[in-house]
Write an enzyme that holds these catalytic residues in place. Structure first.
Site, PDB file in Angstrom:
ATOM      1  N   ASN A 188     -13.436   8.725   4.727  1.00  0.00           N
ATOM      2  CA  ASN A 188     -13.768   7.595   3.862  1.00  0.00           C
ATOM      3  C   ASN A 188     -15.207   7.104   4.016  1.00  0.00           C
ATOM      4  OD1 ASN A 188     -12.365   6.876   6.419  1.00  0.00           O
ATOM      5  ND2 ASN A 188     -13.035   4.823   5.903  1.00  0.00           N
ATOM      6  N   CYS A 197     -12.724  -2.154   6.123  1.00  0.00           N
ATOM      7  CA  CYS A 197     -11.938  -2.827   7.157  1.00  0.00           C
ATOM      8  C   CYS A 197     -12.806  -3.270   8.319  1.00  0.00           C
ATOM      9  CB  CYS A 197     -10.840  -1.901   7.674  1.00  0.00           C
ATOM     10  SG  CYS A 197      -9.855  -1.205   6.354  1.00  0.00           S
ATOM     11  N   HIS A 231      -4.856   1.385  -5.164  1.00  0.00           N
ATOM     12  CA  HIS A 231      -6.089   0.647  -5.513  1.00  0.00           C
ATOM     13  C   HIS A 231      -7.362   1.464  -5.353  1.00  0.00           C
ATOM     14  CE1 HIS A 231      -8.033  -0.776  -1.645  1.00  0.00           C
ATOM     15  NE2 HIS A 231      -6.902  -0.280  -1.178  1.00  0.00           N
ATOM     16  N   THR A 260      12.394  -5.211  -1.342  1.00  0.00           N
ATOM     17  CA  THR A 260      12.408  -5.022  -2.789  1.00  0.00           C
ATOM     18  C   THR A 260      11.097  -4.391  -3.240  1.00  0.00           C
ATOM     19  OG1 THR A 260      13.838  -6.938  -3.029  1.00  0.00           O
ATOM     20  CG2 THR A 260      12.683  -6.205  -5.009  1.00  0.00           C
ATOM     21  N   SER A 312      -2.811   5.722  -1.908  1.00  0.00           N
ATOM     22  CA  SER A 312      -2.893   4.293  -2.235  1.00  0.00           C
ATOM     23  C   SER A 312      -3.307   4.111  -3.689  1.00  0.00           C
ATOM     24  CB  SER A 312      -3.918   3.628  -1.315  1.00  0.00           C
ATOM     25  OG  SER A 312      -4.062   2.265  -1.631  1.00  0.00           O
ATOM     26  N   GLN A 319      -8.487   8.730   0.364  1.00  0.00           N
ATOM     27  CA  GLN A 319      -9.776   8.902  -0.329  1.00  0.00           C
ATOM     28  C   GLN A 319      -9.810  10.161  -1.188  1.00  0.00           C
ATOM     29  OE1 GLN A 319     -12.165   6.890  -0.906  1.00  0.00           O
ATOM     30  NE2 GLN A 319     -11.727   5.289   0.592  1.00  0.00           N
ATOM     31  N   GLY A 328      -1.776   1.941   1.555  1.00  0.00           N
ATOM     32  CA  GLY A 328      -2.066   3.194   2.240  1.00  0.00           C
ATOM     33  C   GLY A 328      -1.927   3.021   3.747  1.00  0.00           C
ATOM     34  N   THR A 329      -2.326   1.848   4.234  1.00  0.00           N
ATOM     35  CA  THR A 329      -2.208   1.531   5.669  1.00  0.00           C
ATOM     36  C   THR A 329      -0.758   1.593   6.120  1.00  0.00           C
ATOM     37  OG1 THR A 329      -4.223   0.196   5.772  1.00  0.00           O
ATOM     38  CG2 THR A 329      -2.502  -0.334   7.372  1.00  0.00           C
TER      39      THR A 329
END
Length: 382
Positions: free
Chosen positions: A152, A326, A202, A238, A200, A180, A72-73
């Site tokens: 978040n 983070c 995860h 890839t 994202s 989120q 996501g970052t």
């Protein structure tokens, strides 16, 4: 860790068993490079495009509008740095908010070093951006605005429809970090007035190391990763095929279960609060009372310090956090709570509980009782 109660799903989520199962063949048998023209490559390419179709369908997007990233970052960085660089001849002014994820804030800081000017919008005490502030901040040289969908840390949902509608009229590119919100709110990019949207895997019980950026047709962007011509020359490297297949399966499971999950999370909030009301502890819920993500519950336990509470919760086998994963290693006060101008007593005692598929209502009740016991022990000692 089986006896541990995990209330930190906003930081990351466990991979769903169905996701693991879907990924396994692409870690063992289908190992070809999707860019190779031989049979192994074609098999991998087919799986990649099927996954793209599935994820795109989940957000009501055209498959070719999705760019796979490593997180996501990275999706945020591509949107902000790539979106700004592609328009630098048009203007060098960007607008964001003070409560964004650091993936957005640090990308904006990077652009400031590259000669761009950034306006950081304030928020009200509920953590919401005011449309009037944005309208006032727009200039003739404004080329990009990035406002998150849902915060978040406190869960406040931003008025992105109103913001996006205004920016469409002005012809200004609009990005939203929906990391989120994705998986707990229904998202249709056909209906939302956004040009770019980051997600994202995860955060929705998919694997780590894979994200995506939705890019509306004709939205200007410059690649920030250079190399091969993958992802229609918009993101070299890839593709993480197994991760992307896992991401697709995570969206499939989420689509089936979202309504039931959201109902459960709302009940968990109610249960926790009813326990605290009953025990009479001093608490305050942070964020917007209604426009809030269902899985995020940010609560201040006034008189008990955040770090001390978290350590005691950990000893009681309860995993919660002080906000963004983070920055939770640092003892600094959350930039989100600071931007909301909360009293020190509230800001310094805030805990974020974030719910997910492993949690039960009974667990929430147990955790709430443990919080009350810890609170009384700490406040009494103080």
């Amino acid at each position: 860790m089986s006896d541990m109660m995990y209330f930190d799903h906003a930081a990351t989520t466990p991979v769903h068993p169905r996701v693991v199962e879907a990924m396994m063949p692409y870690l063992t048998q289908v190992f070809g490079n999707p860019s190779s023209v031989h049979g192994f490559g074609r098999e991998a390419r087919k799986a990649l495009e099927q996954a793209r179709d599935q994820i795109a369908a989940f957000m009501d997007a055209e498959p070719q509008s999705l760019i796979f990233t490593g997180s996501g970052t990275e999706a945020d960085n591509l949107a902000i740095i790539g979106g700004a660089m592609a328009q630098r001849e048009r203007g060098r002014h960007i607008i964001t908010s003070r409560i964004e994820h650091h993936a957005v804030l640090h990308a904006c800081e990077y652009l400031e070093q590259a000669g761009f000017e950034v306006t950081y919008l304030p928020v009200d005490k509920t953590g919401m951006v005011r449309l009037a502030d944005l309208q006032e901040a727009v200039r003739p040289d404004t080329v990009l605005v990035s406002i998150m969908y849902g915060n978040n840390e406190v869960g406040t949902i931003q008025p992105i429809v109103e913001i996006g509608t205004f920016l469409r009229e002005k012809g200004i590119v609009f990005h939203t970090d929906a990391v989120q919100a994705f998986g707990v709110l229904p998202i249709s990019v056909r209906e939302l007035p956004v040009d770019m949207l980051s997600v994202s895997a995860h955060k929705i019980n998919g694997p780590k190391g894979v994200g995506a950026l939705y890019l509306a047709r004709k939205t200007p962007i410059s690649p920030i990763v250079h190399g091969g011509s993958q992802e229609r020359k918009r993101r070299a490297g890839t593709e993480n095929l197994a991760g992307i297949v896992g991401f697709a399966e995570a969206t499939r499971v989420t689509a089936e279960e979202m309504d039931a999950r959201v109902a459960k999370y709302r009940r968990m909030k109610e249960e926790m609060e009813s326990v605290w009301k009953l025990t009479g502890i001093a608490y305050r819920i942070n964020g917007h009372p209604e426009a809030v993500l269902p899985h995020i519950f940010n609560v201040s336990f006034i008189g008990a310090h955040t770090e001390t509470m978290l350590m005691n919760l950990d000893l009681a086998n309860i995993a919660a956090s002080s906000g963004s994963a983070c920055t939770s290693g640092s003892l600094e006060l959350s930039h989100v709570l600071r931007a909301m101008n909360l009293d020190d007593a509230i800001a310094q005692s805030a805990i974020r509980f974030s719910f997910g598929i492993t949690n039960t209502v009974e667990e929430a009740r147990k955790a709430a009782h443990a919080v009350a016991q810890i609170f009384y022990r700490l406040v009494k000692r103080a």
